[in-house]
Design a protein around this motif. Structure first.
Motif, PDB file in Angstrom:
ATOM      1  N   GLU A 216       0.828  -1.203   0.000  1.00  0.00           N
ATOM      2  CA  GLU A 216       0.000   0.000   0.000  1.00  0.00           C
ATOM      3  C   GLU A 216       0.869   1.262   0.000  1.00  0.00           C
ATOM      4  OE1 GLU A 216      -3.342   0.056  -0.405  1.00  0.00           O
ATOM      5  OE2 GLU A 216      -3.051  -2.099  -0.680  1.00  0.00           O
ATOM      6  N   ASN A 217       0.475   2.231  -0.802  1.00  0.00           N
ATOM      7  CA  ASN A 217       1.181   3.505  -0.864  1.00  0.00           C
ATOM      8  C   ASN A 217       0.545   4.451   0.164  1.00  0.00           C
ATOM      9  OD1 ASN A 217       2.719   5.690  -1.620  1.00  0.00           O
ATOM     10  ND2 ASN A 217       1.537   6.113  -3.459  1.00  0.00           N
ATOM     11  N   VAL A 218       1.044   4.373   1.395  1.00  0.00           N
ATOM     12  CA  VAL A 218       0.509   5.160   2.506  1.00  0.00           C
ATOM     13  C   VAL A 218       1.662   5.723   3.341  1.00  0.00           C
ATOM     14  CG1 VAL A 218      -1.719   3.954   2.698  1.00  0.00           C
ATOM     15  CG2 VAL A 218       0.286   3.038   3.889  1.00  0.00           C
ATOM     16  N   ASP A 219       1.327   6.703   4.178  1.00  0.00           N
ATOM     17  CA  ASP A 219       2.338   7.296   5.065  1.00  0.00           C
ATOM     18  C   ASP A 219       2.706   6.368   6.218  1.00  0.00           C
ATOM     19  OD1 ASP A 219       2.214   9.652   3.549  1.00  0.00           O
ATOM     20  OD2 ASP A 219       0.732  10.569   4.881  1.00  0.00           O
ATOM     21  N   ALA A 220       1.733   5.573   6.677  1.00  0.00           N
ATOM     22  CA  ALA A 220       1.974   4.680   7.814  1.00  0.00           C
ATOM     23  C   ALA A 220       1.236   3.363   7.619  1.00  0.00           C
ATOM     24  CB  ALA A 220       1.527   5.333   9.117  1.00  0.00           C
ATOM     25  N   ILE A 221       1.849   2.327   8.118  1.00  0.00           N
ATOM     26  CA  ILE A 221       1.253   0.987   8.137  1.00  0.00           C
ATOM     27  C   ILE A 221       1.120   0.581   9.593  1.00  0.00           C
ATOM     28  CG2 ILE A 221       1.664  -1.462   7.639  1.00  0.00           C
ATOM     29  CD1 ILE A 221       3.159  -0.565   5.120  1.00  0.00           C
ATOM     30  N   VAL A 222      -0.035   0.056   9.957  1.00  0.00           N
ATOM     31  CA  VAL A 222      -0.213  -0.474  11.304  1.00  0.00           C
ATOM     32  C   VAL A 222       0.219  -1.933  11.299  1.00  0.00           C
ATOM     33  CG1 VAL A 222      -1.875  -1.051  13.124  1.00  0.00           C
ATOM     34  CG2 VAL A 222      -2.053   1.136  11.917  1.00  0.00           C
ATOM     35  N   ASN A 223       1.043  -2.274  12.258  1.00  0.00           N
ATOM     36  CA  ASN A 223       1.514  -3.635  12.451  1.00  0.00           C
ATOM     37  C   ASN A 223       0.751  -4.253  13.615  1.00  0.00           C
ATOM     38  OD1 ASN A 223       3.028  -5.997  12.665  1.00  0.00           O
ATOM     39  ND2 ASN A 223       4.584  -5.013  13.912  1.00  0.00           N
ATOM     40  N   ALA A 224       0.247  -5.463  13.411  1.00  0.00           N
ATOM     41  CA  ALA A 224      -0.372  -6.232  14.491  1.00  0.00           C
ATOM     42  C   ALA A 224       0.768  -6.825  15.319  1.00  0.00           C
ATOM     43  CB  ALA A 224      -1.262  -7.325  13.908  1.00  0.00           C
ATOM     44  N   ALA A 225       1.165  -6.096  16.348  1.00  0.00           N
ATOM     45  CA  ALA A 225       2.380  -6.419  17.091  1.00  0.00           C
ATOM     46  C   ALA A 225       2.112  -7.179  18.381  1.00  0.00           C
ATOM     47  CB  ALA A 225       3.118  -5.112  17.422  1.00  0.00           C
ATOM     48  N   ASN A 226       3.176  -7.805  18.886  1.00  0.00           N
ATOM     49  CA  ASN A 226       3.130  -8.394  20.218  1.00  0.00           C
ATOM     50  C   ASN A 226       3.810  -7.423  21.188  1.00  0.00           C
ATOM     51  OD1 ASN A 226       6.051  -9.033  20.487  1.00  0.00           O
ATOM     52  ND2 ASN A 226       5.624 -10.503  18.841  1.00  0.00           N
ATOM     53  N   PRO A 227       3.640  -7.615  22.488  1.00  0.00           N
ATOM     54  CA  PRO A 227       4.159  -6.643  23.465  1.00  0.00           C
ATOM     55  C   PRO A 227       5.676  -6.437  23.423  1.00  0.00           C
ATOM     56  CG  PRO A 227       2.549  -8.079  24.507  1.00  0.00           C
ATOM     57  CD  PRO A 227       2.824  -8.645  23.143  1.00  0.00           C
ATOM     58  N   TYR A 228       6.416  -7.396  22.868  1.00  0.00           N
ATOM     59  CA  TYR A 228       7.880  -7.301  22.841  1.00  0.00           C
ATOM     60  C   TYR A 228       8.408  -6.907  21.466  1.00  0.00           C
ATOM     61  CZ  TYR A 228       7.224  -9.289  27.375  1.00  0.00           C
ATOM     62  OH  TYR A 228       6.801  -9.481  28.669  1.00  0.00           O
ATOM     63  N   LEU A 229       7.487  -6.584  20.554  1.00  0.00           N
ATOM     64  CA  LEU A 229       7.833  -6.144  19.200  1.00  0.00           C
ATOM     65  C   LEU A 229       8.793  -7.097  18.495  1.00  0.00           C
ATOM     66  CD1 LEU A 229       8.194  -2.273  19.709  1.00  0.00           C
ATOM     67  CD2 LEU A 229       6.132  -3.608  19.239  1.00  0.00           C
ATOM     68  N   GLN A 230       8.576  -8.400  18.718  1.00  0.00           N
ATOM     69  CA  GLN A 230       9.325  -9.419  17.987  1.00  0.00           C
ATOM     70  C   GLN A 230       8.461  -9.819  16.794  1.00  0.00           C
ATOM     71  OE1 GLN A 230      12.634 -10.308  18.614  1.00  0.00           O
ATOM     72  NE2 GLN A 230      12.271  -8.440  19.798  1.00  0.00           N
ATOM     73  N   HIS A 231       8.879  -9.417  15.616  1.00  0.00           N
ATOM     74  CA  HIS A 231       8.050  -9.510  14.416  1.00  0.00           C
ATOM     75  C   HIS A 231       8.330 -10.803  13.650  1.00  0.00           C
ATOM     76  CE1 HIS A 231       7.374  -5.447  15.651  1.00  0.00           C
ATOM     77  NE2 HIS A 231       8.585  -5.053  15.311  1.00  0.00           N
ATOM     78  N   GLY A 232       7.824 -11.921  14.170  1.00  0.00           N
ATOM     79  CA  GLY A 232       8.171 -13.216  13.609  1.00  0.00           C
ATOM     80  C   GLY A 232       7.120 -13.899  12.765  1.00  0.00           C
ATOM     81  N   GLY A 233       5.893 -13.379  12.714  1.00  0.00           N
ATOM     82  CA  GLY A 233       4.868 -14.068  11.942  1.00  0.00           C
ATOM     83  C   GLY A 233       3.796 -13.125  11.446  1.00  0.00           C
ATOM     84  N   GLY A 234       2.979 -13.625  10.539  1.00  0.00           N
ATOM     85  CA  GLY A 234       1.830 -12.879  10.040  1.00  0.00           C
ATOM     86  C   GLY A 234       2.189 -11.537   9.432  1.00  0.00           C
ATOM     87  N   VAL A 235       1.365 -10.535   9.720  1.00  0.00           N
ATOM     88  CA  VAL A 235       1.574  -9.184   9.201  1.00  0.00           C
ATOM     89  C   VAL A 235       2.944  -8.661   9.638  1.00  0.00           C
ATOM     90  CG1 VAL A 235       0.771  -6.787   9.333  1.00  0.00           C
ATOM     91  CG2 VAL A 235      -0.887  -8.628   9.091  1.00  0.00           C
ATOM     92  N   ALA A 236       3.303  -8.915  10.897  1.00  0.00           N
ATOM     93  CA  ALA A 236       4.575  -8.405  11.429  1.00  0.00           C
ATOM     94  C   ALA A 236       5.765  -8.912  10.610  1.00  0.00           C
ATOM     95  CB  ALA A 236       4.720  -8.797  12.897  1.00  0.00           C
ATOM     96  N   TRP A 237       5.761 -10.196  10.287  1.00  0.00           N
ATOM     97  CA  TRP A 237       6.852 -10.763   9.501  1.00  0.00           C
ATOM     98  C   TRP A 237       6.862 -10.168   8.086  1.00  0.00           C
ATOM     99  CZ3 TRP A 237      11.434 -12.324   9.321  1.00  0.00           C
ATOM    100  CH2 TRP A 237      11.954 -12.977   8.210  1.00  0.00           C
ATOM    101  N   ALA A 238       5.694 -10.012   7.493  1.00  0.00           N
ATOM    102  CA  ALA A 238       5.611  -9.421   6.147  1.00  0.00           C
ATOM    103  C   ALA A 238       6.209  -8.013   6.149  1.00  0.00           C
ATOM    104  CB  ALA A 238       4.160  -9.380   5.681  1.00  0.00           C
ATOM    105  N   ILE A 239       6.013  -7.283   7.229  1.00  0.00           N
ATOM    106  CA  ILE A 239       6.505  -5.914   7.328  1.00  0.00           C
ATOM    107  C   ILE A 239       8.031  -5.862   7.486  1.00  0.00           C
ATOM    108  CG2 ILE A 239       6.529  -3.905   8.888  1.00  0.00           C
ATOM    109  CD1 ILE A 239       3.466  -4.340   9.180  1.00  0.00           C
ATOM    110  N   VAL A 240       8.611  -6.739   8.295  1.00  0.00           N
ATOM    111  CA  VAL A 240      10.048  -6.636   8.585  1.00  0.00           C
ATOM    112  C   VAL A 240      10.940  -7.479   7.685  1.00  0.00           C
ATOM    113  CG1 VAL A 240       9.639  -6.058  11.001  1.00  0.00           C
ATOM    114  CG2 VAL A 240      10.124  -8.435  10.379  1.00  0.00           C
ATOM    115  N   LYS A 241      10.385  -8.442   6.961  1.00  0.00           N
ATOM    116  CA  LYS A 241      11.258  -9.386   6.252  1.00  0.00           C
ATOM    117  C   LYS A 241      12.234  -8.717   5.289  1.00  0.00           C
ATOM    118  CE  LYS A 241       8.063 -10.633   2.631  1.00  0.00           C
ATOM    119  NZ  LYS A 241       7.314 -11.638   1.958  1.00  0.00           N
ATOM    120  N   ASP A 242      11.833  -7.656   4.620  1.00  0.00           N
ATOM    121  CA  ASP A 242      12.736  -6.926   3.721  1.00  0.00           C
ATOM    122  C   ASP A 242      13.151  -5.581   4.307  1.00  0.00           C
ATOM    123  OD1 ASP A 242      12.632  -8.947   1.755  1.00  0.00           O
ATOM    124  OD2 ASP A 242      10.749  -8.133   0.974  1.00  0.00           O
ATOM    125  N   ASN A 243      12.853  -5.382   5.574  1.00  0.00           N
ATOM    126  CA  ASN A 243      13.139  -4.117   6.254  1.00  0.00           C
ATOM    127  C   ASN A 243      13.724  -4.379   7.638  1.00  0.00           C
ATOM    128  OD1 ASN A 243      11.889  -1.818   4.526  1.00  0.00           O
ATOM    129  ND2 ASN A 243      10.388  -3.475   4.465  1.00  0.00           N
TER     130      ASN A 243
END
Length: 184
Positions: A22-49
């Protein structure tokens, strides 16, 4: 065709798609309390970033954890200006509906503080956290609508985006229900 509704100067759009495209200013991440982005939306967001995970780790070193219902932000790597990490509840932990409302409200409030004009939001808590999809998407849409009716915001476009057909159907159903009762 995308389903949409305009409230004040902000348009809410429901869309099936990959939130990371999406071409947007911000993306909301469905995060866990420790911000460990290992699955789902979180993983999609960090895998190339990897910068997003590095900033998340630094943030957690400072604050310890993000409480359920709260939101924090990092830069967005090559995806967006910001990633807003909203910590939704796990289904069954208690008081889930209020916690989900708070997570979405706090993400929108933070986006406004950051002067964001456009944002993409997934179905926070409706994946691995087990929140029933129809109930969760309705809470998310209703929270967005309530936020727009009761707060000044810089947001001009809010996209509710997900790759899951059932989630998109839930977002559409909830938005259509709002449109039937809307007098804005």
């Amino acid at each position: 065709m995308e389903n949409s509704l305009k409230i004040n100067k902000t348009t809410i759009v429901v869309k099936k798609g990959d939130i990371t495209k999406e071409n947007v200013d911000a993306i909301v991440n469905a995060a866990n309390p420790y911000l460990q982005h290992g699955g789902g939306v979180a993983w999609a967001i960090v895998k190339d970033n990897p910068i997003i995970q590095k900033e998340s780790d630094r943030l957690i070193m400072e604050i310890g954890r993000v409480e359920v219902g709260n939101a924090v932000y990092t830069t967005g790597g090559n995806l967006a200006k910001y990633v807003i990490h909203a910590v939704g509840p796990k289904w069954g932990e208690g008081d889930e509906e209020r916690k989900l409302r708070n997570a979405i409200y706090n993400a929108l409030k933070l986006a406004t503080e950051l002067k964001v004009k456009s944002i993409a939001i997934p179905a926070v808590s409706c994946g691995t956290y087990g929140f029933p999809k129809e109930k969760g998407t309705e809470i998310i849409i209703n929270t967005i609508v309530d936020f727009l009716k009761n707060n000044k915001t810089t947001l001009e476009l809010i996209k509710c985006v997900d790759i899951d057909d059932e989630v998109v159907e839930g977002f559409n159903k909830a938005l259509n229900k709002v449109k039937m009762n809307f007098n804005g």
